[in-house]
Design a protein around this motif. Structure first.
Motif, PDB file in Angstrom:
ATOM      1  N   HIS A  64     -16.715  15.700  16.768  1.00 41.37           N
ATOM      2  CA  HIS A  64     -16.160  14.660  17.638  1.00 41.37           C
ATOM      3  C   HIS A  64     -15.588  15.297  18.905  1.00 41.37           C
ATOM      4  CE1 HIS A  64     -14.455  10.567  18.201  1.00 41.37           C
ATOM      5  NE2 HIS A  64     -13.639  11.232  19.000  1.00 41.37           N
ATOM      6  N   CYS A  93     -16.101   7.670  21.138  1.00 43.87           N
ATOM      7  CA  CYS A  93     -15.047   6.678  21.430  1.00 43.87           C
ATOM      8  C   CYS A  93     -15.478   5.674  22.505  1.00 43.87           C
ATOM      9  CB  CYS A  93     -13.740   7.350  21.829  1.00 43.87           C
ATOM     10  SG  CYS A  93     -13.084   8.458  20.574  1.00 43.87           S
ATOM     11  N   TYR A 193      -9.530   0.427  22.434  1.00 37.48           N
ATOM     12  CA  TYR A 193      -9.110   0.455  23.838  1.00 37.48           C
ATOM     13  C   TYR A 193      -9.580  -0.765  24.617  1.00 37.48           C
ATOM     14  CZ  TYR A 193      -8.823   5.570  23.197  1.00 37.48           C
ATOM     15  OH  TYR A 193      -8.541   6.824  22.764  1.00 37.48           O
ATOM     16  N   HIS A 221     -14.498   4.730  17.080  1.00 43.30           N
ATOM     17  CA  HIS A 221     -13.036   4.775  17.099  1.00 43.30           C
ATOM     18  C   HIS A 221     -12.640   3.329  16.846  1.00 43.30           C
ATOM     19  CE1 HIS A 221      -9.080   5.916  19.385  1.00 43.30           C
ATOM     20  NE2 HIS A 221      -8.853   5.100  18.374  1.00 43.30           N
ATOM     21  N   HIS A 251     -12.410  10.374  13.714  1.00 41.17           N
ATOM     22  CA  HIS A 251     -11.010  10.821  13.554  1.00 41.17           C
ATOM     23  C   HIS A 251     -10.207   9.879  12.671  1.00 41.17           C
ATOM     24  CE1 HIS A 251     -10.497   7.942  16.800  1.00 41.17           C
ATOM     25  NE2 HIS A 251     -10.977   8.736  17.715  1.00 41.17           N
ATOM     26  N   ASP A 367     -11.822  16.289  18.679  1.00 40.94           N
ATOM     27  CA  ASP A 367     -11.370  15.232  19.591  1.00 40.94           C
ATOM     28  C   ASP A 367     -10.622  15.840  20.788  1.00 40.94           C
ATOM     29  OD1 ASP A 367     -11.147  12.654  20.557  1.00 40.94           O
ATOM     30  OD2 ASP A 367      -9.578  12.034  19.166  1.00 40.94           O
TER      31      ASP A 367
HETATM   32 ZN   LIG Z   1     -11.155   8.260  19.796  1.00 43.10          ZN
END
Ligand SMILES: [Zn+2]
Length: 491
Positions: A64, A93, A193, A221, A251, A367
């Motif tokens: 990742h 992500c 997000y 994500h 993650h 990440d």
């Molecule tokens: Zn992420």
């Protein structure tokens, strides 16, 4: 006398990436592949390295990353090769550098600014053009790339605050199809997000439709890693089922004190669903996360460190509480003055991190955020920390298991053929290290530091890291996802 190999590694303790116990032997490399493993004491190499019992393992695969631009702007990839990483999975992500068929908004729509705050690097109109750039100016590491849903939204939608309409979904799906044809390995989302948060489940299912034909993956994500984590796991699994593709839970973590300890519940839920459909997961070995700064996230964390600020760069590396005090304002007001900015948030429980790391199927992904002025130490430290802190010092797992979680398991899940294992005929991606000393050196206070105990790192037969520095070699390839027919049956 003629040399039998280009590179001969002698007296290695070989941890082959499958999880099997280590064994002693020599490794002969010819060109980009491993030619022979065994007792090669009578043979010679143009270059020879005597490990005197230290470890030879497959090069680590970072499951990742956000290295999309870093491979082009910093091709030595020092944060990664210094800890033994030889392949990175990028475009995670929902955030990929390509495709961007029209000018990116100014200022760059967060969280795409994690890759480039100025926007100049969002210069590739197609995924094919981006992969071509990686092929013509290779990095030190190999890569396999995802196309990001948030990037696709920014590329096709004028109003990002609502679900995509049929025309926009069609446009995104065409871009996914193009990317897969060019060599992408799947689609990623960052539903946690803005602006991806406005996308309903059905939007993701529809844009993932092209993946099945190409055996692509869906990496996410998730929308929620806190109170509604089970709902988010179920949403992710549904997208995988309806699109007919494997799911990678990125993650995996539990955020917020109210959710401490719930990894017991999430891991058993994941395990139960693994029996029904292909599911993978990765984890970074820390109790703090890192992403763009927001007042909400700061308010639910026990400690916040600012990792970068475009407006007030001098505050990078300092605690938000201290910054607010210096400014003589509230924490919320300090956040507003710092934006756009990034931060490190302490809001996970150590026992969850350990339980997730120990789980059989968990891969290691850093990440890491390579463009942050004061990055989370996971960027330079993740792999060495798993081997040293969690493996050797805390005894979470034997070295062979730790290596498997960062090599063989990851190569199998991502379909990286002849990578992640040491065997004759495999690509010569290797990390040579000292099991007694390997560990991270990077800390929250001093986050930029190469790991210790890593001797030599080899990518496609070329030495990329030696004597504590990059060699300048850049043998990295763009890797395709190749799936055995037996694995396909599972979907
Ligand atoms: Zn992420």
């Amino acid at each position: 006398m003629q040399n039998n190999f280009d590179l001969l590694i002698r007296n290695a303790s070989i941890v082959d990436g499958t999880g099997a116990p280590r064994f002693t032997g020599d490794i002969g490399i010819r060109g980009e592949r491993i030619a022979s493993i065994g007792d090669l004491s009578k043979l010679r190499g143009a270059l020879e390295i005597d490990l005197a019992g230290r470890i030879a393992a497959p090069g680590f695969i970072d499951a990742h990353t956000h290295d999309d631009r870093y491979m082009l702007s910093n091709p030595d990839m020092a944060p990664k090769v210094s800890q033994g990483v030889t392949t990175v999975i990028g475009g995670n992500c929902g955030v990929s550098l390509a495709p961007m068929p029209r000018p990116i908004p100014d200022p760059v729509t967060p969280p795409l600014n994690l890759l480039d705050g100025e926007g100049e690097w969002f210069r590739f109109p197609s995924f094919a053009a981006y992969l071509d750039a990686l092929r013509t100016q290779p990095a030190a590491t190999n890569c396999a790339m995802l196309v990001g849903h948030t990037t696709l939204r920014v590329a096709t939608m004028d109003d990002l605050t609502r679900p995509a309409n049929a025309a926009e979904i069609g446009a995104m799906r065409t871009l996914v199809d193009d990317a897969m044809r060019a060599g992408a390995i799947g689609v990623s989302t960052g539903l946690f997000y803005e602006p991806a948060i406005a996308a309903p489940t059905e939007e993701i299912i529809e844009i993932c439709r092209p993946l099945k034909e190409f055996n692509g993956l869906y990496c996410t994500h998730m929308r929620d890693e806190a109170d509604r984590v089970i709902d988010s796991l179920e949403e992710s699994f549904r997208i995988g089922r309806e699109a007919g593709v494997p799911v990678v839970i990125s993650h995996h973590k539990l955020v917020g004190q109210a959710n401490y300890g719930r990894s017991e519940e999430t891991l058993s839920f994941i395990e139960k669903n693994m029996a029904r459909q292909p599911i993978c997961l990765d984890c970074y070995p820390y109790t703090a996360g890192s992403t763009i700064l927001s007042a909400d996230r700061a308010a639910t964390s026990t400690r916040v460190i600012v990792s970068w600020s475009k407006t007030l760069p001098e505050y990078a590396g300092q605690d938000l509480a201290d910054i607010a005090q210096k400014m003589g304002v509230s924490q919320d007001e300090a956040v507003q003055r710092l934006l756009p900015a990034g931060a490190i948030y302490f809001r996970m429980d150590e026992s969850d991190v350990q339980r997730i790391l120990r789980f059989d199927q968990t891969m290691i992904g850093s990440d890491g955020l390579p463009h942050d002025a004061a990055p989370h130490p996971r960027l330079w430290g993740s792999f060495a920390r798993v081997l040293g802190h969690y493996g050797r010092l805390l005894g979470l797992f034997p070295l062979e298991t730790a290596v498997h979680k960062m090599t063989g398991l990851t190569a199998k899940n991502f379909g990286l053929k002849d990578r992640g294992v040491l065997k004759e005929g495999a690509f010569a991606d290797l990390t040579l290290f000292d099991a007694d000393t390997v560990d991270e050196v990077a800390t929250y206070e001093k986050p930029i530091a190469p790991a210790r105990g890593i001797d030599t790192v080899i990518v496609n037969g070329a030495v990329v890291w030696r004597d504590g520095r990059p060699t300048g070699a850049r043998p990295g390839r763009v890797l395709a996802r190749e799936v055995d027919s037996s694995d396909k049956e599972m979907v």
